[in-house]
Design a protein around this motif. Structure first.
Motif, PDB file in Angstrom:
ATOM      1  N   VAL A  77       5.568  -8.981 -28.725  1.00  0.00           N
ATOM      2  CA  VAL A  77       6.208 -10.231 -28.909  1.00  0.00           C
ATOM      3  C   VAL A  77       5.536 -11.020 -28.016  1.00  0.00           C
ATOM      4  O   VAL A  77       5.097 -12.261 -28.246  1.00  0.00           O
ATOM      5  N   LEU A  78       5.216 -10.730 -26.536  1.00  0.00           N
ATOM      6  CA  LEU A  78       4.616 -11.381 -25.593  1.00  0.00           C
ATOM      7  C   LEU A  78       3.105 -11.771 -26.038  1.00  0.00           C
ATOM      8  O   LEU A  78       2.648 -13.091 -25.939  1.00  0.00           O
ATOM      9  N   LEU A  79       2.606 -10.779 -26.514  1.00  0.00           N
ATOM     10  CA  LEU A  79       1.037 -11.167 -26.858  1.00  0.00           C
ATOM     11  C   LEU A  79       0.913 -11.750 -28.054  1.00  0.00           C
ATOM     12  O   LEU A  79       0.164 -12.563 -28.256  1.00  0.00           O
ATOM     13  N   MET A  80       1.797 -11.583 -29.069  1.00  0.00           N
ATOM     14  CA  MET A  80       1.952 -12.675 -30.281  1.00  0.00           C
ATOM     15  C   MET A  80       2.195 -14.022 -29.772  1.00  0.00           C
ATOM     16  O   MET A  80       1.497 -15.054 -30.621  1.00  0.00           O
ATOM     17  N   GLY A  81       3.051 -14.413 -28.773  1.00  0.00           N
ATOM     18  CA  GLY A  81       3.080 -15.482 -28.409  1.00  0.00           C
ATOM     19  C   GLY A  81       1.975 -16.132 -27.877  1.00  0.00           C
ATOM     20  O   GLY A  81       1.713 -17.510 -27.867  1.00  0.00           O
ATOM     21  N   ILE A  82       1.203 -15.339 -26.876  1.00  0.00           N
ATOM     22  CA  ILE A  82      -0.011 -15.910 -26.266  1.00  0.00           C
ATOM     23  C   ILE A  82      -0.900 -16.232 -27.405  1.00  0.00           C
ATOM     24  O   ILE A  82      -1.852 -17.086 -27.026  1.00  0.00           O
ATOM     25  N   GLY A  83      -1.266 -15.245 -28.410  1.00  0.00           N
ATOM     26  CA  GLY A  83      -2.188 -15.551 -29.446  1.00  0.00           C
ATOM     27  C   GLY A  83      -1.804 -16.856 -30.270  1.00  0.00           C
ATOM     28  O   GLY A  83      -2.643 -17.497 -30.636  1.00  0.00           O
ATOM     29  N   ALA A  84      -0.560 -17.221 -30.453  1.00  0.00           N
ATOM     30  CA  ALA A  84      -0.157 -18.172 -31.130  1.00  0.00           C
ATOM     31  C   ALA A  84      -0.513 -19.439 -30.229  1.00  0.00           C
ATOM     32  O   ALA A  84      -0.697 -20.574 -30.829  1.00  0.00           O
ATOM     33  N   GLY A  85      -0.175 -19.231 -28.955  1.00  0.00           N
ATOM     34  CA  GLY A  85      -0.582 -20.399 -28.129  1.00  0.00           C
ATOM     35  C   GLY A  85      -1.978 -20.671 -28.177  1.00  0.00           C
ATOM     36  O   GLY A  85      -2.260 -21.892 -27.909  1.00  0.00           O
ATOM     37  N   VAL A  86      -2.778 -19.835 -28.024  1.00  0.00           N
ATOM     38  CA  VAL A  86      -4.157 -19.951 -28.115  1.00  0.00           C
ATOM     39  C   VAL A  86      -4.641 -20.886 -29.548  1.00  0.00           C
ATOM     40  O   VAL A  86      -5.581 -21.978 -29.219  1.00  0.00           O
ATOM     41  N   PHE A  87      -4.169 -20.175 -30.542  1.00  0.00           N
ATOM     42  CA  PHE A  87      -4.188 -20.802 -31.685  1.00  0.00           C
ATOM     43  C   PHE A  87      -3.748 -22.297 -31.978  1.00  0.00           C
ATOM     44  O   PHE A  87      -4.339 -23.411 -32.112  1.00  0.00           O
ATOM     45  N   ILE A  88      -2.626 -22.523 -31.249  1.00  0.00           N
ATOM     46  CA  ILE A  88      -2.031 -23.915 -31.378  1.00  0.00           C
ATOM     47  C   ILE A  88      -2.968 -24.889 -30.126  1.00  0.00           C
ATOM     48  O   ILE A  88      -3.154 -25.972 -30.670  1.00  0.00           O
ATOM     49  N   GLY A  89      -3.201 -24.466 -29.191  1.00  0.00           N
ATOM     50  CA  GLY A  89      -3.905 -24.976 -28.151  1.00  0.00           C
ATOM     51  C   GLY A  89      -5.467 -25.490 -28.784  1.00  0.00           C
ATOM     52  O   GLY A  89      -6.020 -26.715 -28.678  1.00  0.00           O
ATOM     53  N   THR A 105      -3.590 -24.583 -21.948  1.00  0.00           N
ATOM     54  CA  THR A 105      -2.625 -24.049 -20.964  1.00  0.00           C
ATOM     55  C   THR A 105      -1.216 -24.341 -21.178  1.00  0.00           C
ATOM     56  O   THR A 105      -0.541 -23.422 -21.297  1.00  0.00           O
ATOM     57  N   GLY A 106      -0.934 -25.527 -21.667  1.00  0.00           N
ATOM     58  CA  GLY A 106       0.514 -25.930 -22.035  1.00  0.00           C
ATOM     59  C   GLY A 106       1.072 -25.020 -23.244  1.00  0.00           C
ATOM     60  O   GLY A 106       2.133 -24.454 -23.275  1.00  0.00           O
ATOM     61  N   SER A 107       0.086 -25.056 -24.203  1.00  0.00           N
ATOM     62  CA  SER A 107       0.513 -24.213 -25.611  1.00  0.00           C
ATOM     63  C   SER A 107       0.679 -22.716 -25.171  1.00  0.00           C
ATOM     64  O   SER A 107       1.643 -22.114 -25.535  1.00  0.00           O
TER      65      SER A 107
END
Length: 130
Positions: A77-89, A105-107
């Protein structure tokens, strides 16, 4: 003039004293915690208290869910969150005037934190279900 020499002296010393002071502080905190806990337990034992008060009810109960399942769930779930953060960024970078570094960075941190929170809640439900 003397203050400038003192400043140069502190700059020349480097980060060594800072790390030494940090180590001493951390060691002091742990030492104080464990020595105080040991003294409290010895005082209770001298008064004849039962040793079971040192352990909570949750520690005594063995969980039926293996720790590796909880760990894999939280990491995924953490890695999915980081991937979604890169996508949103990347979306923030492409469609807004926010600086690239701030958007990414923020996303990433926001979505990683959200992923950790969701993983914690899923792990808690998994343990309660078993």
């Amino acid at each position: 003039m003397k203050q400038i020499r003192n400043l140069k002296f502190y700059i020349m010393m480097g980060p060594g004293p800072v790390f030494i002071a940090l180590f001493i502080i951390i060691f002091g905190i742990f030492y104080l915690h464990y020595s105080t806990r040991n003294k409290e337990r010895l005082a209770l034992i001298e008064k004849g208290a039962d040793a079971s008060i040192f352990f909570s009810a949750k520690v005594q109960k063995k969980s039926s869910v293996p720790i590796w399942k909880i760990l894999i769930l939280n990491i995924s779930v953490l890695l999915m969150g980081i991937g979604a953060g890169v996508f949103i960024g990347s979306i923030i970078d492409a469609y807004t005037i926010i600086q690239e570094e701030v958007g990414y960075t923020g996303s990433i941190f926001l979505m990683a934190g959200l992923g950790l929170f969701i993983g914690f809640n899923l792990s808690k439900k998994l343990v309660e279900k078993e």
